[in-house]
Design an enzyme around this catalytic site. Sequence first.
Site, PDB file in Angstrom:
ATOM      1  N   GLY A  64      27.834  41.115  32.064  1.00  0.00           N
ATOM      2  CA  GLY A  64      28.136  41.288  30.649  1.00  0.00           C
ATOM      3  C   GLY A  64      27.992  42.691  30.103  1.00  0.00           C
ATOM      4  N   TRP A  66      29.918  45.362  30.414  1.00  0.00           N
ATOM      5  CA  TRP A  66      31.146  45.885  29.808  1.00  0.00           C
ATOM      6  C   TRP A  66      31.410  45.210  28.468  1.00  0.00           C
ATOM      7  CZ3 TRP A  66      35.826  47.281  33.389  1.00  0.00           C
ATOM      8  CH2 TRP A  66      35.444  48.321  34.247  1.00  0.00           C
ATOM      9  N   ASP A  92      34.929  35.324  33.785  1.00  0.00           N
ATOM     10  CA  ASP A  92      34.368  35.587  35.111  1.00  0.00           C
ATOM     11  C   ASP A  92      34.213  34.268  35.854  1.00  0.00           C
ATOM     12  OD1 ASP A  92      32.697  38.266  36.311  1.00  0.00           O
ATOM     13  OD2 ASP A  92      32.353  36.360  37.324  1.00  0.00           O
ATOM     14  N   ASP A 108      37.967  30.993  37.833  1.00  0.00           N
ATOM     15  CA  ASP A 108      38.576  31.897  38.805  1.00  0.00           C
ATOM     16  C   ASP A 108      39.925  32.368  38.276  1.00  0.00           C
ATOM     17  OD1 ASP A 108      39.758  33.143  41.003  1.00  0.00           O
ATOM     18  OD2 ASP A 108      38.910  31.721  42.442  1.00  0.00           O
ATOM     19  N   ASP A 133      36.763  44.555  35.922  1.00  0.00           N
ATOM     20  CA  ASP A 133      35.747  44.959  36.890  1.00  0.00           C
ATOM     21  C   ASP A 133      35.703  43.936  38.026  1.00  0.00           C
ATOM     22  OD1 ASP A 133      33.803  46.747  37.759  1.00  0.00           O
ATOM     23  OD2 ASP A 133      32.159  45.635  36.842  1.00  0.00           O
ATOM     24  N   LYS A 173      39.109  48.319  38.387  1.00  0.00           N
ATOM     25  CA  LYS A 173      38.289  48.893  39.449  1.00  0.00           C
ATOM     26  C   LYS A 173      38.979  48.669  40.784  1.00  0.00           C
ATOM     27  CE  LYS A 173      34.489  46.748  40.839  1.00  0.00           C
ATOM     28  NZ  LYS A 173      33.100  46.267  40.791  1.00  0.00           N
TER      29      LYS A 173
END
Length: 218
Positions: A64, A66, A92, A108, A133, A173
């Site tokens: 959490g 970000w 997430d 997912d 991320d 990322k």
Amino acid sequence: MKANTKSKKVNKAWLHDHVNDTYVKLAQKEGYRARAAYKLKEIDETLGLIRPGQVVVDLGSAPGAWSQYLRRRMAPAGAAAGQLNGTLIALDILPMEPIEGVTFLQGDFREEDVLARLQEAVQARPVDVVVSDMAPNLSGVESVDAVRIAHLIELAVDFAQQHLKPDGALVVKLFHGSGYAQLVQLFKEHFRTVKPMKPKASRDKSSETFLVGMGLRK
């Protein structure tokens, strides 16, 4: 026995580096759940991506940090603590402790029903910024991991293509290595401006880096 001793030495060295890490200490001081907040902070401060009033989607949000940074940035000037001006949706596969003002979905991102829930939460509103991320479970086999990483990034690009405003931005990322050049090319095909960035908070030993795409190509 030797291998076990070596493993203990590696773990001890990592723990020493972690405890003495400048960004770990700063995160503890400023109330962030992880040092990763400072990676996004540097990207944002360099490019000016996040502002109050926006619609922002945070992919791969747990634990959490970000979302915490985004929430603080989206608070109007002079606002009381916790006030949020805008919409912040986080997703997430892992659980995430609640953050006031943040809509969290657990699931997912690769599954269609989860993507449908995310799209429902967005409610057809144009999105200003998507940050990701996300990272797969790494196998240690570079060719296999490269495919898994690329798949997540391709899904993030697809989502951005469908939901971003024309002048919106996508931050992802990724890692230097197999497939990196192809992912940069993918961004160049979909965004007018593409900036590779390695924030100071990314450890020097890590191949981790970030790509920022700004302004959708028609």
